[in-house]
Write a protein that holds these residues in place. Structure first.
Motif, PDB file in Angstrom:
ATOM      1  N   ASP A   1      -3.097  -4.206 -14.724  1.00  0.00           N
ATOM      2  CA  ASP A   1      -1.968  -2.781 -14.830  1.00  0.00           C
ATOM      3  C   ASP A   1      -1.382  -2.811 -15.680  1.00  0.00           C
ATOM      4  O   ASP A   1      -1.227  -2.232 -16.873  1.00  0.00           O
ATOM      5  CB  ASP A   1      -2.306  -2.010 -13.183  1.00  0.00           C
TER       6      ASP A   1
ATOM      7  N   VAL B   1      -3.128  -4.820  -5.519  1.00  0.00           N
ATOM      8  CA  VAL B   1      -3.246  -3.436  -5.721  1.00  0.00           C
ATOM      9  C   VAL B   1      -3.898  -3.839  -7.605  1.00  0.00           C
ATOM     10  O   VAL B   1      -3.744  -2.500  -7.921  1.00  0.00           O
ATOM     11  CB  VAL B   1      -2.389  -2.932  -5.219  1.00  0.00           C
ATOM     12  N   GLY B   2      -3.366  -4.595  -8.060  1.00  0.00           N
ATOM     13  CA  GLY B   2      -4.566  -4.466  -9.163  1.00  0.00           C
ATOM     14  C   GLY B   2      -2.874  -4.376 -10.510  1.00  0.00           C
ATOM     15  O   GLY B   2      -3.680  -3.577 -11.162  1.00  0.00           O
ATOM     16  N   GLY B   3      -2.365  -4.802  -9.573  1.00  0.00           N
ATOM     17  CA  GLY B   3      -0.576  -4.740 -10.667  1.00  0.00           C
ATOM     18  C   GLY B   3      -0.733  -5.578 -12.344  1.00  0.00           C
ATOM     19  O   GLY B   3      -0.353  -4.670 -12.696  1.00  0.00           O
TER      20      GLY B   3
ATOM     21  N   THR C   1       0.954   0.282  -9.484  1.00  0.00           N
ATOM     22  CA  THR C   1       0.207  -0.917  -9.387  1.00  0.00           C
ATOM     23  C   THR C   1       1.462  -1.623 -10.369  1.00  0.00           C
ATOM     24  O   THR C   1       1.998  -2.798  -9.009  1.00  0.00           O
ATOM     25  CB  THR C   1      -1.212  -0.363  -9.442  1.00  0.00           C
TER      26      THR C   1
ATOM     27  N   ARG D   1      -0.538   9.467  -2.308  1.00  0.00           N
ATOM     28  CA  ARG D   1       1.241   9.247  -2.825  1.00  0.00           C
ATOM     29  C   ARG D   1       1.814  10.274  -2.978  1.00  0.00           C
ATOM     30  O   ARG D   1       2.564   9.980  -2.612  1.00  0.00           O
ATOM     31  CB  ARG D   1       0.834   7.737  -3.655  1.00  0.00           C
TER      32      ARG D   1
ATOM     33  N   ASP E   1      -0.603 -10.267  -5.941  1.00  0.00           N
ATOM     34  CA  ASP E   1      -0.781  -8.643  -6.055  1.00  0.00           C
ATOM     35  C   ASP E   1      -1.847  -8.815  -5.474  1.00  0.00           C
ATOM     36  O   ASP E   1      -2.954  -9.314  -5.220  1.00  0.00           O
ATOM     37  CB  ASP E   1      -1.280  -8.596  -7.329  1.00  0.00           C
TER      38      ASP E   1
ATOM     39  N   ARG F   1      -0.621   3.761 -13.361  1.00  0.00           N
ATOM     40  CA  ARG F   1      -1.527   4.095 -12.364  1.00  0.00           C
ATOM     41  C   ARG F   1      -0.866   3.875 -10.574  1.00  0.00           C
ATOM     42  O   ARG F   1      -0.051   2.868 -10.230  1.00  0.00           O
ATOM     43  CB  ARG F   1      -2.263   2.819 -11.910  1.00  0.00           C
TER      44      ARG F   1
ATOM     45  N   ILE G   1      -1.610   3.963  -6.737  1.00  0.00           N
ATOM     46  CA  ILE G   1      -2.217   3.207  -5.988  1.00  0.00           C
ATOM     47  C   ILE G   1      -2.414   3.627  -4.388  1.00  0.00           C
ATOM     48  O   ILE G   1      -2.436   4.247  -4.543  1.00  0.00           O
ATOM     49  CB  ILE G   1      -0.665   2.014  -4.810  1.00  0.00           C
TER      50      ILE G   1
ATOM     51  N   LYS H   1       0.769  -1.372  -0.023  1.00  0.00           N
ATOM     52  CA  LYS H   1       0.046   0.056  -0.352  1.00  0.00           C
ATOM     53  C   LYS H   1       1.115   1.115   0.388  1.00  0.00           C
ATOM     54  O   LYS H   1      -0.083   2.004  -0.619  1.00  0.00           O
ATOM     55  CB  LYS H   1      -1.038  -0.171   1.355  1.00  0.00           C
TER      56      LYS H   1
ATOM     57  N   ALA I   1       4.536  -2.892  -7.064  1.00  0.00           N
ATOM     58  CA  ALA I   1       3.475  -3.503  -5.910  1.00  0.00           C
ATOM     59  C   ALA I   1       3.785  -4.807  -6.753  1.00  0.00           C
ATOM     60  O   ALA I   1       2.080  -5.461  -5.766  1.00  0.00           O
ATOM     61  CB  ALA I   1       2.544  -2.919  -5.593  1.00  0.00           C
TER      62      ALA I   1
END
Length: 405
Positions: A145, A140-142, A123, A160, A138, A152, A154, A118, A126
């Motif tokens: 993406d 964070v939806g990396g 993303t 951020r 994963d 994008r 996070i 986080k 991460a």
């Protein structure tokens, strides 16, 4: 893309030794960030970063216990550099931010990789992976993406950026390197809104990010978005009015002429062609002496063309001459300039003052002045052979002796 592909870095003996030393009760350190991202994209991996639930002191103790050198490069932030198998590995404890002022953070250590994720920037940076099995983690939806080449932040982009203002420039650099879809509107809006915070950063950090962006193969679209978002206003307000057009034109020339990108040329494409302005920006951003010199050499040679391109290369080198041609030569003369430089090596001017004295000059300042006049004539005649050089020298000595009578 749900599993880490086989890659040479995963088989490195040093990495395996580190992983073994830091595995506790079956929990091993995870690869994180660029190594995972680039492996999934099939790109070369130069640096491997690891993340672990162990606190830094435990990391040091376990590494030293098996003879692995551990350097506390960023121990206050949980980072240890391990040296194994001739490679450096950054190992960072899982952590969370306690407080931050946009330049530095106070962190607390964590046992949860998802909490660690986080606090990262984008993303696609991460993504965590088991070094042995290749399993991807994963939260964070990396992965999605990365498949879409979507850069994008996070969570909340503004939050951020508030944690580290440099993330504004990092966003555009990652967009230039990885982005193939439309820019993220939330990211652009947050970067534009926070652009003033870049003034709080050191000039060296800004210069490093800017030059890393401009060194990428296709930076022009990211640069255009930076211009549109007012990003340059915080550190380079002298940006040329037509900077975007000039950058785009230069990148197209590079591709059409098969010319390797030049940092000096790309920077100059963004700036007004005024030496004093370029000098001021180079000093403000604390560019290296070499880059500053390269910029000033090129900006001084705006009247470049086929007639003087080799003379420019003789005085300043092939790269400087090529850059000046790419920036300032007319569309109808650029190809000829590049052809004249292609495969050509600037010759050496081997005539010495002693030879002029043997030809009748009296030792003193006149010798140096005559040598300069001979060299200038030799350059003006496009570097003729030794026989012609001697003829030029004989006539120059005659003229010098006549002038002294």
């Amino acid at each position: 893309m749900n599993s880490l592909p086989q890659a040479q870095w995963r088989d490195a003996a040093g990495l395996k030794a580190i992983a073994s030393a830091l595995t506790v009760d079956g929990t091993a350190p995870l690869a994180v960030g660029g190594a995972v991202r680039d492996s999934l994209l099939g790109l070369p991996v130069s640096d491997v970063d690891l993340a672990t639930p162990l606190i830094p002191q435990n990391v040091i103790e376990r590494l030293q216990a098996v003879g692995i050198k551990a350097i506390p490069t960023g121990i206050d932030h949980g980072t240890i550099t391990a040296v194994a198998g001739g490679q450096n590995y950054e190992i960072t404890s899982f952590r969370r931010d306690v407080s931050t002022d946009g330049r530095r953070a106070i962190v607390a250590f964590s046992a949860d990789w998802a909490e660690d994720a986080k606090r990262r920037d984008f993303t696609i940076n991460a993504l965590y992976a088991d070094i042995v099995s290749g399993e991807i983690f994963d939260s964070v939806g990396g992965l999605a993406d990365l498949e879409k080449r979507h850069v994008r932040f996070i969570g909340n982009a503004s939050e951020r950026i508030a944690e580290d203002h440099l993330r504004i420039l990092r966003y555009f650099r990652f967009l230039a390197r990885f982005g193939e879809s439309r820019a993220d509107e939330a990211a652009l809006s947050a970067c534009a809104a926070a652009r003033g915070s870049l003034k709080s950063l050191s000039r060296e950090r800004i210069a490093s990010e800017l030059t890393r962006l401009l060194a990428l193969p296709r930076p022009e679209l990211a640069v255009q978005l930076m211009i549109d978002s007012g990003i340059f206003e915080a550190f380079m307000p002298e940006l040329a009015v037509d900077a975007n057009d000039r950058m785009l034109k230069l990148v197209k020339k590079e591709a059409c002429c098969s010319v390797a990108p030049s940092m000096a040329a790309r920077l100059l494409s963004l700036l007004p062609p005024v030496a004093e302005t370029v000098e001021a920006i180079a000093r403000r951003l604390k560019f290296s002496n070499r880059l500053r010199k390269d910029l000033l050499i090129r900006i001084a040679e705006q009247n470049v063309g086929p007639a003087n391109i080799r003379a420019l290369a003789y005085h300043h080198g092939i790269e400087a001459a090529r850059d000046a041609a790419m920036l300032f030569a007319g569309d109808g003369t650029l190809d000829k300039c590049l052809t004249l430089l292609g495969g050509w090596l600037p010759p050496a001017f081997d005539l010495k003052g002693g030879e002029l004295i043997k030809m009748g000059l009296v030792s003193g300042p006149v010798v140096a002045a005559t040598l300069q006049a001979i060299e200038a004539k030799w350059i003006d005649e496009s570097f003729p052979d030794d026989a012609r050089l001697r003829d030029i020298a004989v006539q120059a000595v005659r003229d010098a002796r006549s002038a002294s009578i």
